[in-house]
Design an enzyme around this catalytic site. Sequence first.
Site, PDB file in Angstrom:
ATOM      1  N   LYS A   1      -3.852   2.057 -42.088  1.00 42.92           N
ATOM      2  CA  LYS A   1      -3.265   0.779 -40.856  1.00 42.92           C
ATOM      3  C   LYS A   1      -4.531  -0.200 -40.768  1.00 42.92           C
ATOM      4  O   LYS A   1      -5.461   0.225 -40.490  1.00 42.92           O
ATOM      5  CB  LYS A   1      -2.947   1.638 -39.731  1.00 42.92           C
ATOM      6  CG  LYS A   1      -2.468   0.445 -38.685  1.00 42.92           C
ATOM      7  CD  LYS A   1      -1.612   1.196 -37.593  1.00 42.92           C
ATOM      8  CE  LYS A   1      -2.579   1.626 -36.305  1.00 42.92           C
ATOM      9  NZ  LYS A   1      -1.947   2.115 -35.285  1.00 42.92           N
TER      10      LYS A   1
ATOM     11  N   GLU B   1       0.717  -1.239  -0.047  1.00 41.85           N
ATOM     12  CA  GLU B   1       0.098   0.033   0.059  1.00 41.85           C
ATOM     13  C   GLU B   1       1.162   1.364  -0.041  1.00 41.85           C
ATOM     14  O   GLU B   1       1.783   1.315   0.518  1.00 41.85           O
ATOM     15  CB  GLU B   1      -1.011   0.243   1.236  1.00 41.85           C
ATOM     16  CG  GLU B   1      -2.176  -0.724   1.007  1.00 41.85           C
ATOM     17  CD  GLU B   1      -3.148  -0.763   2.390  1.00 41.85           C
ATOM     18  OE1 GLU B   1      -2.871   0.288   3.116  1.00 41.85           O
ATOM     19  OE2 GLU B   1      -4.024  -1.585   2.289  1.00 41.85           O
TER      20      GLU B   1
HETATM   21  C1  R5P Z   1      -3.379   4.965 -33.215  1.00 42.62           C
HETATM   22  O1  R5P Z   1      -3.815   3.936 -33.222  1.00 42.62           O
HETATM   23  C2  R5P Z   1      -2.245   5.540 -32.278  1.00 42.62           C
HETATM   24  O2  R5P Z   1      -2.278   6.842 -33.005  1.00 42.62           O
HETATM   25  C3  R5P Z   1      -1.011   5.077 -32.355  1.00 42.62           C
HETATM   26  O3  R5P Z   1      -0.520   4.999 -33.733  1.00 42.62           O
HETATM   27  C4  R5P Z   1      -0.845   3.610 -31.852  1.00 42.62           C
HETATM   28  O4  R5P Z   1      -1.705   3.796 -30.658  1.00 42.62           O
HETATM   29  C5  R5P Z   1       0.393   3.298 -31.351  1.00 42.62           C
HETATM   30  O5  R5P Z   1       0.595   2.124 -30.881  1.00 42.62           O
HETATM   31  P1  R5P Z   1       1.741   1.039 -30.879  1.00 42.62           P
HETATM   32  O6  R5P Z   1       3.039   1.607 -30.603  1.00 42.62           O
HETATM   33  O7  R5P Z   1       1.080  -0.027 -30.062  1.00 42.62           O
HETATM   34  O8  R5P Z   1       1.590   0.404 -32.455  1.00 42.62           O
END
Ligand code: R5P
Length: 293
Positions: free
Chosen positions: A189, A38
């Site tokens: 993406k 804690e």
């Molecule tokens: C969109 O999803 C966000 O802007 C970032 O691109 C993303 O969260 C980055 O996360 P990671 O590094 O886990 O791919």
Amino acid sequence: MSWAVHAFADEAAAAKRLAEALEVPLQIVDLHRFPDGEGMPTVPHGADRVVAYRSLDRPDPKIMPLLLACDAWRRAGVRELVLAAPYMAYLRQDQRFAPGQPVSDAVIGALIGERFDHLVTVDPHRHRVKNLASLFRAPTYVLTAAPILAEAFRADAANALVVGPDEESEPWAATFAAVLDAEHTTLRKVRRGDRAVELAAPEARVAGRPVILVDDICSSGATLIAAAAQLRRLGPSSLQAAVVHALHGSAVDAALKAAGVSRLISTDGCPHPSNSVSLAGLIANTLKDILAA
Ligand code: R5P
């Protein structure tokens, strides 16, 4: 009435820069850990108006001590309490995406919002509603670090292509490019999992140009690594990256390097070896208006 910045010891460096920008003292909140785990914060006495500096990256061990400190500040007679949280946690989950899940942003909104009189945060990690006013009961100021991050790339601006790795990063890429008077584009993406993404190649010309990847956060690194791998195949003259909040570990830094990223820079919103842009001036400018009221 006297102001002070209060911070936990692990964020004293960034909090000191903020206190200096505000020209108020920095005082450290002591955090005792009992043998059973804690936490027990002890807040400094003296100020009746406090800016609590607490970035909520890796949030779970930070949130409970912060809530306890809120109780301590009020009991110590603090009349105005402002949270400066460069990174605000739990904002990405703003709806139930599957049965059985919570709506995390509502939980953090209630926990934090009702304890502070004002909140200041930077580039919240949030895909849909960017306005946080409905989430936190307290007046909330949402700042963006894209312009000051972009300034760190001024020397590379000629003929540069600024690339956002996904559609959500468009606002950062656009602001960044506008500051540098550069072209920008975003990739498409598809996320297959927490650490797996697929990216389409950009439509803009890459060959022979300095390319700067820009995003709000780097977490697993999957997004930036996949984007860098895509772009590198197209022959840029250089490949660099900038994120507002660096949340990743050293293995990701190594993977980014292997993917061709020669330099990654971030703000000091979340402590990380890539920190090279201080948010102190940006946050202080907003806080000065609150302090002056
Ligand atoms: C969109 O999803 C966000 O802007 C970032 O691109 C993303 O969260 C980055 O996360 P990671 O590094 O886990 O791919």
